[in-house]
Motif scaffolding. Structure first.
Motif, PDB file in Angstrom:
ATOM      1  N   UNK A 146       0.853  -1.184   0.000  1.00  0.00           N
ATOM      2  CA  UNK A 146       0.000   0.000   0.000  1.00  0.00           C
ATOM      3  C   UNK A 146       0.888   1.232   0.000  1.00  0.00           C
ATOM      4  N   UNK A 147       0.304   2.368  -0.364  1.00  0.00           N
ATOM      5  CA  UNK A 147       1.116   3.563  -0.558  1.00  0.00           C
ATOM      6  C   UNK A 147       1.751   4.074   0.732  1.00  0.00           C
ATOM      7  N   UNK A 148       0.958   4.242   1.785  1.00  0.00           N
ATOM      8  CA  UNK A 148       1.491   4.870   2.992  1.00  0.00           C
ATOM      9  C   UNK A 148       0.952   4.259   4.269  1.00  0.00           C
ATOM     10  N   UNK A 149       1.371   4.847   5.392  1.00  0.00           N
ATOM     11  CA  UNK A 149       0.989   4.337   6.695  1.00  0.00           C
ATOM     12  C   UNK A 149      -0.508   4.431   6.950  1.00  0.00           C
ATOM     13  N   UNK A 150      -1.152   5.478   6.452  1.00  0.00           N
ATOM     14  CA  UNK A 150      -2.590   5.603   6.677  1.00  0.00           C
ATOM     15  C   UNK A 150      -3.341   4.462   5.994  1.00  0.00           C
ATOM     16  N   UNK A 151      -2.867   4.047   4.827  1.00  0.00           N
ATOM     17  CA  UNK A 151      -3.493   2.922   4.128  1.00  0.00           C
ATOM     18  C   UNK A 151      -3.259   1.616   4.889  1.00  0.00           C
ATOM     19  N   UNK A 152      -2.036   1.435   5.378  1.00  0.00           N
ATOM     20  CA  UNK A 152      -1.724   0.216   6.129  1.00  0.00           C
ATOM     21  C   UNK A 152      -2.615   0.106   7.364  1.00  0.00           C
ATOM     22  N   UNK A 153      -2.726   1.205   8.104  1.00  0.00           N
ATOM     23  CA  UNK A 153      -3.538   1.201   9.321  1.00  0.00           C
ATOM     24  C   UNK A 153      -4.999   0.908   8.997  1.00  0.00           C
ATOM     25  N   UNK A 154      -5.517   1.508   7.929  1.00  0.00           N
ATOM     26  CA  UNK A 154      -6.920   1.292   7.556  1.00  0.00           C
ATOM     27  C   UNK A 154      -7.171  -0.168   7.180  1.00  0.00           C
ATOM     28  N   UNK A 155      -6.281  -0.760   6.387  1.00  0.00           N
ATOM     29  CA  UNK A 155      -6.448  -2.156   5.978  1.00  0.00           C
ATOM     30  C   UNK A 155      -6.403  -3.071   7.197  1.00  0.00           C
ATOM     31  N   UNK A 156      -5.425  -2.861   8.070  1.00  0.00           N
ATOM     32  CA  UNK A 156      -5.283  -3.724   9.241  1.00  0.00           C
ATOM     33  C   UNK A 156      -6.444  -3.552  10.216  1.00  0.00           C
ATOM     34  N   UNK A 157      -6.923  -2.322  10.376  1.00  0.00           N
ATOM     35  CA  UNK A 157      -8.039  -2.065  11.282  1.00  0.00           C
ATOM     36  C   UNK A 157      -9.311  -2.735  10.795  1.00  0.00           C
ATOM     37  N   UNK A 158      -9.596  -2.601   9.499  1.00  0.00           N
ATOM     38  CA  UNK A 158     -10.802  -3.224   8.963  1.00  0.00           C
ATOM     39  C   UNK A 158     -10.693  -4.743   9.016  1.00  0.00           C
ATOM     40  N   UNK A 159      -9.525  -5.276   8.723  1.00  0.00           N
ATOM     41  CA  UNK A 159      -9.348  -6.727   8.789  1.00  0.00           C
ATOM     42  C   UNK A 159      -9.643  -7.234  10.198  1.00  0.00           C
ATOM     43  N   UNK A 160      -9.199  -6.500  11.210  1.00  0.00           N
ATOM     44  CA  UNK A 160      -9.460  -6.902  12.594  1.00  0.00           C
ATOM     45  C   UNK A 160     -10.957  -6.887  12.891  1.00  0.00           C
ATOM     46  N   UNK A 161     -11.646  -5.860  12.389  1.00  0.00           N
ATOM     47  CA  UNK A 161     -13.098  -5.789  12.606  1.00  0.00           C
ATOM     48  C   UNK A 161     -13.819  -6.950  11.938  1.00  0.00           C
ATOM     49  N   UNK A 162     -13.257  -7.441  10.834  1.00  0.00           N
ATOM     50  CA  UNK A 162     -13.869  -8.549  10.102  1.00  0.00           C
ATOM     51  C   UNK A 162     -13.382  -9.906  10.603  1.00  0.00           C
ATOM     52  N   UNK A 163     -12.634  -9.881  11.722  1.00  0.00           N
ATOM     53  CA  UNK A 163     -12.098 -11.109  12.325  1.00  0.00           C
ATOM     54  C   UNK A 163     -11.198 -11.872  11.359  1.00  0.00           C
ATOM     55  N   UNK A 164     -10.402 -11.110  10.607  1.00  0.00           N
ATOM     56  CA  UNK A 164      -9.417 -11.712   9.707  1.00  0.00           C
ATOM     57  C   UNK A 164      -8.038 -11.540  10.339  1.00  0.00           C
ATOM     58  N   UNK A 165      -7.488 -12.595  10.913  1.00  0.00           N
ATOM     59  CA  UNK A 165      -6.170 -12.493  11.566  1.00  0.00           C
ATOM     60  C   UNK A 165      -5.062 -12.496  10.521  1.00  0.00           C
ATOM     61  N   UNK A 166      -4.721 -11.312  10.035  1.00  0.00           N
ATOM     62  CA  UNK A 166      -3.783 -11.232   8.921  1.00  0.00           C
ATOM     63  C   UNK A 166      -2.469 -11.948   9.225  1.00  0.00           C
ATOM     64  N   UNK A 167      -1.866 -11.656  10.378  1.00  0.00           N
ATOM     65  CA  UNK A 167      -0.587 -12.281  10.711  1.00  0.00           C
ATOM     66  C   UNK A 167      -0.717 -13.798  10.769  1.00  0.00           C
ATOM     67  N   UNK A 168      -1.814 -14.260  11.363  1.00  0.00           N
ATOM     68  CA  UNK A 168      -2.026 -15.696  11.462  1.00  0.00           C
ATOM     69  C   UNK A 168      -2.234 -16.364  10.128  1.00  0.00           C
TER      70      UNK A 168
END
Length: 212
Positions: free
Chosen positions: A17-39
């Motif tokens: 992703x382009x920047x930190x704001x995009x990274x934070x948004x993707x990771x935050x939404x993934x957490x809300x959707x119960x998608x454990x990205x790291x896992x």
């Protein structure tokens, strides 16, 4: 560029992703959707600007020479490893040429590419991810969020500036979140936290489905 210190040993899918704001948004939404990205072996990498995508793809691929690939998500092998990492990401429509250049540089597109970049794991935002999130939340919803953050007065001061008076509220909001260091990242997170889950922007939804 050496990504050995950036990619976790468990990473099997890199989302650029382009920047930190995009990274934070993707990771935050993934957490809300119960998608454990790291896992799931998924790591979101902020590139510090879309023009850095060539460097990131080259680093991930280890300067492999161009080769023919069937249409599909790119697979690259980071240098000095035996693993293969899937690579995808988000990009802005106006900056599509940089993604194409990067994929072509490391041979991750067919020689004559007619398929959309989504077939290669890269998903296009109309303007940028912040705009996609703002439209999904709505102008009133974003203004309520700014008020909850205690910054409504700051926004009103900005929209009262001569250069802003003839601009639309949406344009003023874009200017506002980019007018102070750290604000884009903070509101990227807050927008993703308050976004109705039945209104997830199409490119973000498609990216998370692809990645997980």
């Amino acid at each position: 560029m050496n990504l050995a210190g950036i990619l976790a040993a468990s990473t099997s899918t890199a989302v650029l992703v382009e920047g930190e704001s995009d990274r934070v948004a993707v990771e935050t939404l993934a957490a809300r959707l119960s998608l454990p990205l790291a896992g799931l072996g998924v790591q979101v990498v902020a590139m510090g600007g879309i023009t850095n995508i060539v460097h990131h793809l080259v680093a991930l691929s280890g300067e492999h020479p161009a080769r023919e690939h069937a249409a599909g998500p790119p697979d690259v092998s980071p240098p000095d490893t035996d693993r293969t990492v899937r690579v995808g990401g988000l990009y802005d429509a106006a900056e599509e040429r940089f993604v194409i250049k990067g994929l072509d540089r490391v041979g991750l597109r067919p020689e004559v590419a007619t398929t959309p970049l989504s077939e290669h794991g890269f998903f296009r935002c109309d303007r940028d991810l912040e705009d996609e999130l703002m439209r999904a939340v709505g102008t009133d919803g974003f203004l309520a969020l700014i008020e909850a953050e205690g910054e409504l007065r700051s926004f009103e001061r900005l929209r009262g500036q001569p250069a802003q008076r003839e601009r639309t509220t949406t344009q003023q909001l874009h200017r506002f979140i980019g007018s102070k260091g750290g604000r884009k990242e903070r509101y990227g997170r807050r927008l993703a936290e308050t976004l109705p889950l039945d209104r997830v922007p199409a490119p973000l939804d498609a990216l998370l489905r692809w990645a997980t």
